[in-house]
Structure formats: structure tokens, C-alpha cells
Motif scaffolding. Structure first.
Motif, PDB file in Angstrom:
ATOM      1  N   LYS A  13       0.834  -1.210   0.000  1.00 31.35           N
ATOM      2  CA  LYS A  13       0.000   0.000   0.000  1.00 31.35           C
ATOM      3  C   LYS A  13       0.869   1.262   0.000  1.00 31.35           C
ATOM      4  O   LYS A  13       0.584   2.226  -0.722  1.00 31.35           O
ATOM      5  N   ARG A  14       1.943   1.254   0.791  1.00 28.42           N
ATOM      6  CA  ARG A  14       2.849   2.413   0.824  1.00 28.42           C
ATOM      7  C   ARG A  14       3.503   2.640  -0.526  1.00 28.42           C
ATOM      8  O   ARG A  14       3.637   3.784  -0.984  1.00 28.42           O
ATOM      9  N   TYR A  15       3.927   1.550  -1.191  1.00 30.46           N
ATOM     10  CA  TYR A  15       4.522   1.677  -2.521  1.00 30.46           C
ATOM     11  C   TYR A  15       3.521   2.282  -3.501  1.00 30.46           C
ATOM     12  O   TYR A  15       3.865   3.145  -4.305  1.00 30.46           O
ATOM     13  N   GLN A  16       2.278   1.829  -3.438  1.00 23.29           N
ATOM     14  CA  GLN A  16       1.252   2.346  -4.340  1.00 23.29           C
ATOM     15  C   GLN A  16       0.993   3.831  -4.080  1.00 23.29           C
ATOM     16  O   GLN A  16       0.853   4.614  -5.018  1.00 23.29           O
ATOM     17  N   GLU A  17       0.922   4.206  -2.812  1.00 19.79           N
ATOM     18  CA  GLU A  17       0.656   5.598  -2.469  1.00 19.79           C
ATOM     19  C   GLU A  17       1.808   6.525  -2.844  1.00 19.79           C
ATOM     20  O   GLU A  17       1.596   7.690  -3.135  1.00 19.79           O
ATOM     21  N   SER A  18       3.035   5.988  -2.829  1.00 22.28           N
ATOM     22  CA  SER A  18       4.193   6.819  -3.148  1.00 22.28           C
ATOM     23  C   SER A  18       4.503   6.818  -4.650  1.00 22.28           C
ATOM     24  O   SER A  18       5.493   7.402  -5.078  1.00 22.28           O
ATOM     25  N   GLY A  19       3.673   6.167  -5.443  1.00 27.84           N
ATOM     26  CA  GLY A  19       3.860   6.171  -6.882  1.00 27.84           C
ATOM     27  C   GLY A  19       4.820   5.119  -7.400  1.00 27.84           C
ATOM     28  O   GLY A  19       5.230   5.172  -8.559  1.00 27.84           O
ATOM     29  N   GLU A  20       5.195   4.166  -6.571  1.00 27.11           N
ATOM     30  CA  GLU A  20       6.106   3.097  -6.977  1.00 27.11           C
ATOM     31  C   GLU A  20       5.300   1.859  -7.355  1.00 27.11           C
ATOM     32  O   GLU A  20       5.390   0.811  -6.730  1.00 27.11           O
ATOM     33  N   GLY A  21       4.509   1.997  -8.414  1.00 28.77           N
ATOM     34  CA  GLY A  21       3.602   0.932  -8.833  1.00 28.77           C
ATOM     35  C   GLY A  21       4.287  -0.369  -9.174  1.00 28.77           C
ATOM     36  O   GLY A  21       3.805  -1.444  -8.818  1.00 28.77           O
ATOM     37  N   ARG A  23       7.200  -1.480  -8.122  1.00 35.15           N
ATOM     38  CA  ARG A  23       7.733  -2.099  -6.902  1.00 35.15           C
ATOM     39  C   ARG A  23       6.605  -2.774  -6.115  1.00 35.15           C
ATOM     40  O   ARG A  23       6.779  -3.857  -5.547  1.00 35.15           O
ATOM     41  N   ALA A  24       5.423  -2.137  -6.090  1.00 33.41           N
ATOM     42  CA  ALA A  24       4.261  -2.723  -5.412  1.00 33.41           C
ATOM     43  C   ALA A  24       3.853  -4.026  -6.092  1.00 33.41           C
ATOM     44  O   ALA A  24       3.561  -5.017  -5.421  1.00 33.41           O
ATOM     45  N   LYS A  25       3.837  -4.028  -7.426  1.00 32.03           N
ATOM     46  CA  LYS A  25       3.472  -5.245  -8.161  1.00 32.03           C
ATOM     47  C   LYS A  25       4.474  -6.369  -7.914  1.00 32.03           C
ATOM     48  O   LYS A  25       4.088  -7.530  -7.754  1.00 32.03           O
ATOM     49  N   ASP A  26       5.759  -6.015  -7.905  1.00 32.06           N
ATOM     50  CA  ASP A  26       6.793  -7.019  -7.644  1.00 32.06           C
ATOM     51  C   ASP A  26       6.616  -7.645  -6.261  1.00 32.06           C
ATOM     52  O   ASP A  26       6.703  -8.862  -6.108  1.00 32.06           O
ATOM     53  N   GLN A  27       6.378  -6.803  -5.280  1.00 35.06           N
ATOM     54  CA  GLN A  27       6.179  -7.305  -3.906  1.00 35.06           C
ATOM     55  C   GLN A  27       4.923  -8.172  -3.841  1.00 35.06           C
ATOM     56  O   GLN A  27       4.915  -9.211  -3.198  1.00 35.06           O
TER      57      GLN A  27
END
Length: 96
Positions: A13-21, A23-27
Motif C-alpha cells: 500500500k505504501r509503494y502504491q501511495e508513493s507512486g512506486e507501482g 515495486r508494489a506489483k513485484d512485492q
């Protein structure tokens, strides 16, 4: 187990909110096996919390005699233990 899954979900959720889409998908992909059990673990956790509240109510009940109180507490603790064991057996990740 629930703590690990919640930490993973929060970091996604933090990755998504910070614009690191990406990285969020990888996690999310690397933790997919754990995340698929999130709802089931949360349900078990809610049930256990309800039983623990009931334990506190029984402990605070002054109208109940000691034998009845002990029997009720034993029953509640057995149910808590059973729910916990079932959740661990059902959602435990196999070691690779």
C-alpha cells in the motif's frame, strides 16, 4: 502469520501511495502465496478476539460461582486453542 501478512500488505500500500507501482506489483507477486490467506487469517483472528472478550466478561462476572466460571473459562480457552491450531494448519506455508 497475521503480522507478516499485514506488514506485506502495508508495504504494498505504501509503494502504491508513493507512486512506486512496479515495486508494489513485484512485492505483491513475490508474496502472492501469503496474501491469498489474508482474509481467512483475519476471520480467524476476529473469532479469537470475540472469544477473548468473552473470557474477560466471565472473569469479571461476580455472580458466577467458581466452578461454573472455571468450566466456562476452560471451554472458551479450548475453543481459542482449537481455532488457533486450525488456522495454523490451514494457512501455514510449506518450507521450500
Amino acid at each position: 502469520m497475521t503480522v507478516d501478512i499485514n506488514e506485506i500488505a502495508n508495504s504494498i500500500k505504501r509503494y502504491q501511495e508513493s507512486g512506486e507501482g512496479q515495486r508494489a506489483k513485484d512485492q505483491e507477486q513475490s508474496a502472492a502465496a501469503k496474501l491469498k490467506h489474508k482474509a481467512g487469517l483475519q476471520k480467524a483472528s476476529r473469532e479469537i478476539n470475540k472469544l477473548r472478550k468473552e473470557v474477560r466478561r466471565v472473569m469479571e462476572d461476580r455472580s458466577m460461582n467458581s466452578d461454573t466460571k472455571r468450566q466456562r473459562l476452560n471451554t472458551l480457552h479450548e475453543r481459542i486453542n482449537q481455532l488457533s491450531m486450525n488456522a495454523v494448519k490451514r494457512y501455514q506455508q510449506p518450507f521450500h
